[in-house]
Scaffold this motif. Structure first.
Motif, short mmCIF file in Angstrom:
data_model
loop_
_atom_site.label_atom_id
_atom_site.label_comp_id
_atom_site.label_asym_id
_atom_site.label_seq_id
_atom_site.Cartn_x
_atom_site.Cartn_y
_atom_site.Cartn_z
N THR A 1 0.83 -1.21 0.00
CA THR A 1 0.00 0.00 0.00
C THR A 1 0.86 1.26 0.00
N ARG A 2 2.00 1.23 0.67
CA ARG A 2 2.90 2.40 0.66
C ARG A 2 3.47 2.65 -0.72
N GLY A 3 3.66 1.58 -1.50
CA GLY A 3 4.24 1.75 -2.83
C GLY A 3 3.25 2.17 -3.89
N MET A 4 1.96 2.12 -3.58
CA MET A 4 0.94 2.49 -4.57
C MET A 4 0.65 3.99 -4.49
N GLY A 5 1.55 4.79 -5.08
CA GLY A 5 1.36 6.23 -5.11
C GLY A 5 1.98 6.95 -3.95
N PRO A 6 3.26 6.70 -3.61
CA PRO A 6 3.87 7.40 -2.46
C PRO A 6 3.93 8.90 -2.69
N VAL B 1 2.88 7.25 2.86
CA VAL B 1 1.49 7.03 2.52
C VAL B 1 1.37 6.77 1.02
N GLY B 2 0.74 5.66 0.66
CA GLY B 2 0.44 5.37 -0.73
C GLY B 2 -1.06 5.38 -0.93
N ASN B 3 -1.67 4.19 -0.95
CA ASN B 3 -3.13 4.09 -0.98
C ASN B 3 -3.61 4.33 0.45
N ALA B 4 -4.12 5.55 0.71
CA ALA B 4 -4.41 5.96 2.09
C ALA B 4 -5.54 5.13 2.71
N ARG B 5 -6.59 4.84 1.95
CA ARG B 5 -7.74 4.13 2.53
C ARG B 5 -7.34 2.71 2.93
N LEU B 6 -6.70 1.95 2.04
CA LEU B 6 -6.28 0.60 2.39
C LEU B 6 -5.18 0.63 3.42
N GLY B 7 -4.33 1.65 3.37
CA GLY B 7 -3.26 1.77 4.36
C GLY B 7 -3.77 1.93 5.78
N ILE B 8 -4.88 2.67 5.96
CA ILE B 8 -5.46 2.82 7.29
C ILE B 8 -5.98 1.48 7.80
N TRP B 9 -6.69 0.75 6.94
CA TRP B 9 -7.27 -0.52 7.37
C TRP B 9 -6.18 -1.50 7.79
N VAL B 10 -5.11 -1.60 6.96
CA VAL B 10 -4.01 -2.51 7.30
C VAL B 10 -3.25 -2.00 8.51
N GLY B 11 -3.04 -0.68 8.59
CA GLY B 11 -2.29 -0.12 9.71
C GLY B 11 -2.97 -0.32 11.04
#
Length: 783
Positions: A710-715, A735-745
C-alpha cells in the motif's frame, strides 16, 4: 509511349470534343502556356489555362520544334481519359495536405484554397469521364471503346468515393458490372467491379441487408472467376468476405473465409499467404467468446513456433557449447538480438505490420491467461519492431503487398491497371501479388500503447510503467486528433472515421489511467481523466451511439464512476452506478459483469449487511463468470482475472474460516502469478485478519507485506523540514493508498500491541498521517 496530359480549368457542360495537338515523337510532354496566381499554394497546385468563350474549348499552345516529326493525334475519348487520370492524380497529391489541420491564419487560407482546388480538379475529372462514357456510347470512341468505358467507370468510382458520393459510386459500379457481360473481351474486368461494388457501403440500406447483399455478390464472383487465370482475385474475394464478416461480428463467417483462403493458398503453394491467414485467425479468436481458450492457445502457439519464439527460442542459446569455455565455468549470456533481425524472414513474408499485430494479440492473450512475464517479453519485441526505421511501403497507409506465385499461362487476357490512389483496393491485385488491408501505422502505435498499459497494469512504484505508457500514448493520440501531426494520406472523407478510431483508443487509455489513479488514491486525477473520457466520447459521437463497442464504453465509464464514488465514500452513488452497469450488460454480458457484481457486493458489505444475506449475489458472480467462460472444465478454465474475482467473492461470503482461508490462498496465488499488486495487498490483508487472533506472528508477516504494497501504490513527496526529519516526525512519504493503508495499519497496531509497544506507538503515528492524507484527498475529490 506514355504522355503527360494537360489540365482543364472549369470546362462547361457543353464541352466540344477536345482537339489534342500532335505530340512530338521523342519528347511526349506538352509544354503549356500557363498563368499562375499569386498565392504560394496556388503557385504549387494550380495552373490556369487560356479559355476562349467563343469556341468553348481549352486552348493549348505547345511549342513544336520544326526538326521533330509529328505523330498522329490521340483519339478523343483516350485523350479525355488520360487527362482525367492526370487531374485525379493531381488531386490525390493534396491528400496529405488536407489531412493536417491548419495551425495558423495563413495555413487556414491555404487549407481552404487546397479544398477548393481539390474539388475543382475532381469535378473537372468527373466531367471528362462523363464525356468519355458518353463518347463510347455514341460510337465516337471506336478504338477500345468498351475497355475505355470500363476504365473510365473505375476511375469515376474512385473519385466519387473520395467525394463521399457512395450512392452514385454504387450505381456506376453496378452499371460497369453489367457492361462486362456484353463482350467476352470485357470479362477480365468483371472481378474489379465485383470487388468495388462489394466494398461500397450503401447509404440507404440497413447494415444487415447490405452485408447479405455484399456476401452474395462476392460468392457469385467466386463462382464466375477462374482460379487458374485470376488467383489474386480469388484471394481478394475471400479476404473481403473475411473483412465483412469480422466487421459485423460474424465470427463463424470470418473463420470460414480464412479457412477457404488457407486451403486455396496451400493448394497453390503460397506459404506466406497460409501463415498470414493463421495470424489473422489469431487476431480473430481473441475477440470470439465462443472459441475456447485452449483452442486460442493452440492457434497462437503454432504461429509463435513458426516465428521462432517457442521452445526453440528458449533453448537455442545453450544448444551449442563454446569451445573456448573452460570446463566447469558457466556459459556467458548470449548477446541480445534485435527484433528486426530476429524476425527478418517472417517480416519479409507477411509484413512488419502483421507481425507487430500478432505480437500485440499474443501478449494480450498471455496476460489474460496469467502469464504476465511472457506477455511483457512479446510486448518488448513488438516495441522494438515499431521503433525500427525499416518502414515498408504501405505501412503508413495500412496495407501490405504480398507476393504470390505468378500465373504461368492465361486462357483469357489479363487486365493490368495502374495502382489505385485510393484505399478501395490499394494497390489492386496483380498476377504476382495480393494486397492485405491492415491498420494504418498511427492505429498500430495507438494499439501498442494501449496493450502496454493493459499488460503493465500495476500501480506499484513511484513511476509505474503503465503510467508512462498511458501518458505517452495520450500525447501521441492528442497530436493526431488535434492536427499537430500529419495523418496517413487517407481520403478526405475517410479522415473522420480514422479520427473516431483514434478517439476510441484515447478513451480506453483514459479509462485505464483513471483506474490506475483510483488504485493510487489520486482522486483528483481520476476525476479529471474520467471527465476527459466523457468529453471525448461526446465530441466524437461515441456516447449516444448504440454500437456494441460504444455500449461497452458506457458500461466501463459508469463502472469507473462507481469505483471513484465508492473510494470517496459515496456508497449510494456507487451502488447506483454498479446497477446501471448490470443493466447495460444484461443483453450481452462481458467481463465487466462479474466486476460490477463484486463491487456491488463490497459496497453492501461496507453498509453493514451480513455476508450470509449476500450469498445470492455471490452466486450471480459465479454464474456470470461461467457465462463469460467458454467452458467450465479444467482443460479450458476461466481467465485468471475472473478466477481471482470468484475466489475473492466466495471467501467474503462463505462464513467458514477454513474455507475462506483456502479461497483467499488461491486468490493470492493468482495475484502473484498475474502481478496484481493492488489485489495482492487486499488479499493479504484479509488473509492476515483471519490469523490475527490465532497466529499473531503469521498475521504480522502478511500485514507487513500488505502495508509495504500500500505504501508503494502512489507514495507522496517528503514535505518535512530538516528539523522535523531530525526529530523523527513521520512524513507523508510513507502514505500510498491511504484508505487501504489505514485498514491494514490499524490491524498492525493491534498486532504490535501484543508484542512490541514501541512498534505500536510508531504504527499509531503512521495511522494518524494516513487519516490526515485521506481526509485531505476526500475533500479534494469531492470539491
Amino acid at each position: 509511349m506514355s504522355y503527360s496530359h494537360p489540365e482543364y480549368y472549369d470546362p462547361p457542360a457543353s464541352l466540344a470534343p477536345l482537339a489534342v495537338p500532335n505530340p512530338p515523337a521523342r519528347n511526349p510532354t506538352f509544354n503549356l502556356t500557363v498563368k499562375r496566381s499569386s498565392s504560394p499554394l496556388e503557385q504549387q497546385q494550380q495552373q490556369h489555362y487560356q479559355y476562349s468563350e467563343q469556341s468553348k474549348r481549352v486552348r493549348l499552345t505547345p511549342p513544336i520544334p520544326d526538326s521533330i516529326a509529328i505523330t498522329p493525334a490521340l483519339p478523343t475519348t483516350l485523350a479525355l481519359l488520360c487527362s482525367a487520370t492526370h487531374l485525379h492524380s493531381k488531386a490525390s497529391n493534396l491528400h496529405s495536405f488536407l489531412t493536417k489541420k491548419p495551425s495558423s491564419t495563413v495555413r487556414e487560407q491555404q487549407y481552404a484554397s487546397a479544398w477548393l482546388e481539390y474539388h475543382r480538379l475532381e469535378g473537372t475529372a468527373l466531367s471528362l469521364l462523363e464525356s468519355v462514357i458518353q463518347g463510347v456510347r455514341d460510337g465516337s470512341g471506336r478504338v477500345g471503346g468498351g475497355r475505355l468505358d470500363l476504365r473510365a467507370r473505375i476511375l469515376a468510382i474512385e473519385i466519387l468515393v473520395g467525394r463521399g458520393d457512395l450512392a452514385e459510386a454504387g450505381r456506376v459500379a453496378a452499371k460497369g458490372l453489367s457492361e462486362t457481360d456484353k463482350h467476352s473481351d470485357l470479362k477480365p474486368y468483371a472481378p474489379i467491379f465485383y470487388s468495388l461494388q462489394a466494398s461500397l457501403p450503401s447509404p440507404t440500406a440497413t447494415a444487415a441487408s447490405h452485408l447479405k447483399f455484399s456476401k452474395t455478390l462476392l460468392r457469385r464472383a467466386l463462382s464466375t472467376t477462374s482460379p487458374k487465370d485470376f488467383p489474386q482475385w480469388i484471394y481478394q474475394f475471400h479476404l473481403q468476405l473475411f473483412s465483412l464478416s469480422s466487421a459485423a461480428s460474424d465470427f463463424a463467417g470470418a473463420m470460414l473465409a480464412l479457412r477457404d483462403v488457407e486451403k486455396f493458398a496451400a493448394g497453390r503453394g503460397d506459404d506466406n499467404v497460409v501463415w498470414a491467414t493463421r495470424v489473422l485467425r489469431c487476431r480473430l479468436v481473441l475477440g470470439d467468446e465462443e472459441t475456447g481458450r485452449t483452442a486460442m492457445k493452440d492457434a497462437m502457439e503454432v504461429v509463435c513456433r513458426w516465428m521462432g519464439m517457442g521452445e526453440k527460442e528458449a533453448g537455442s542459446s545453450q544448444s551449442k557449447p563454446n569451445p573456448t569455455q573452460a570446463a566447469g565455468q558457466p556459459a556467458p549470456p548470449p548477446p541480445p538480438v534485435p527484433a528486426a533481425e530476429f524476425l527478418k524472414s517472417q517480416i519479409k513474408l507477411i509484413g512488419r505490420n502483421l507481425v507487430v499485430q500478432f505480437l500485440l494479440v499474443y501478449s494480450l492473450f498471455m496476460a489474460r491467461t496469467g502469464d504476465v512475464k511472457g506477455a511483457k517479453e512479446k510486448l518488448k519485441l513488438a516495441h522494438q519492431l515499431l521503433d525500427s526505421r525499416d518502414v515498408e511501403p504501405g505501412d503508413l497507409e495500412g496495407w501490405f503487398k504480398m507476393p504470390i506465385k505468378p500465373v504461368e499461362s492465361y486462357s483469357t487476357p489479363a487486365v493490368h491497371l495502374p495502382p489505385s490512389t485510393l484505399c478501395i483496393v490499394p494497390p489492386p491485385p496483380s498476377g504476382d501479388s495480393i494486397t492485405l488491408q491492415l491498420s494504418p501505422q498511427s492505429m498500430v502505435y495507438g494499439m501498442a500503447f494501449l496493450v502496454s498499459v493493459a499488460v503493465h497494469r500495476d500501480p506499484f512504484g513511484n513511476k509505474p510503467r503503465c503510467r508512462m505508457f498511458g501518458v505517452e500514448g495520450l500525447r501521441a493520440l492528442d497530436a493526431k486528433l488535434s492536427g499537430s501531426e500529419t495523418l496517413p494520406p487517407l481520403l478526405p472523407t475517410w479522415v473522420t472515421p480514422h479520427l473516431i478510431s483514434l478517439a476510441r483508443i484515447k478513451v480506453h487509455l483514459l479509462l485505464f489511467s483513471a483506474e490506475l489513479s483510483i488504485m493510487r488514491s489520486e482522486y483528483v486525477s481520476a476525476r479529471s481523466e474520467l471527465n476527459t473520457a466523457l468529453s471525448t466520447m461526446r465530441q466524437y459521437d461515441l456516447w449516444p451511439s448504440t454500437a456494441a463497442d460504444d455500449v461497452a464504453f458506457k458500461a466501463r465509464l459508469t463502472l469507473d464512476e462507481g469505483l471513484l464514488a465508492q473510494a470517496l465514500g459515496r456508497n449510494k452513488v456507487a451502488e447506483q452506478c454498479f446497477e446501471v452497469v448490470l443493466s447495460l450488460e444484461s443483453g450481452n454480458p462481458s467481463d465487466l459483469t462479474p466486476l460490477a457484481l463484486l463491487s456491488l457486493l463490497l459496497v453492501r458489505l461496507s453498509q453493514g449487511q451480513r455476508p450470509s444475506t449476500l450469498t445470492p449475489l455471490t452466486q450471480q458472480i459465479l454464474d456470470s463468470i461461467s457465462l463469460n467462460s467458454s467452458s467450465t472444465t479444467t482443460t479450458d478454465p476461466a481467465p485468471a482475472s475472473l478466477k481471482l474475482v470468484a475466489d475473492f467473492a466466495i471467501a467474503l461470503t462463505k462464513g467458514e474460516i477454513v474455507r475462506a482461508k483456502q479461497y483467499l490462498s488461491n486468490a493470492l496465488l493468482v495475484a502473484n502469478a498475474t502481478v496484481c499488486n493492488h489485489a495482492k495487498a487486499a488479499v493479504l490483508a484479509l488473509l492476515a485478519n483471519l490469523f490475527l487472533l490465532t497466529r499473531n506472528d503469521q498475521a504480522q508477516k502478511m500485514l507487513s507485506a500488505s502495508y509495504g504494497l500500500t505504501r508503494g501504490m502512489g507514495p507522496r513527496k517528503d514535505t518535512r523540514t530538516d528539523g522535523e526529519r531530525e526529530s523523527g516526525v513521520v512524513g507523508e512519504e510513507n502514505v500510498g493508498n491511504a484508505r487501504l493503508g489505514i485498514w491494514v495499519g490499524e490491524r498492525l497496531w493491534q498486532s504490535f500491541r501484543r508484542t512490541d509497544a514501541s512498534k505500536a506507538r510508531r504504527q499509531e503515528e503512521l495511522n494518524m498521517v494516513h487519516r490526515r492524507v485521506l481526509e485531505r484527498e476526500l475533500n479534494d475529490g469531492l470539491s
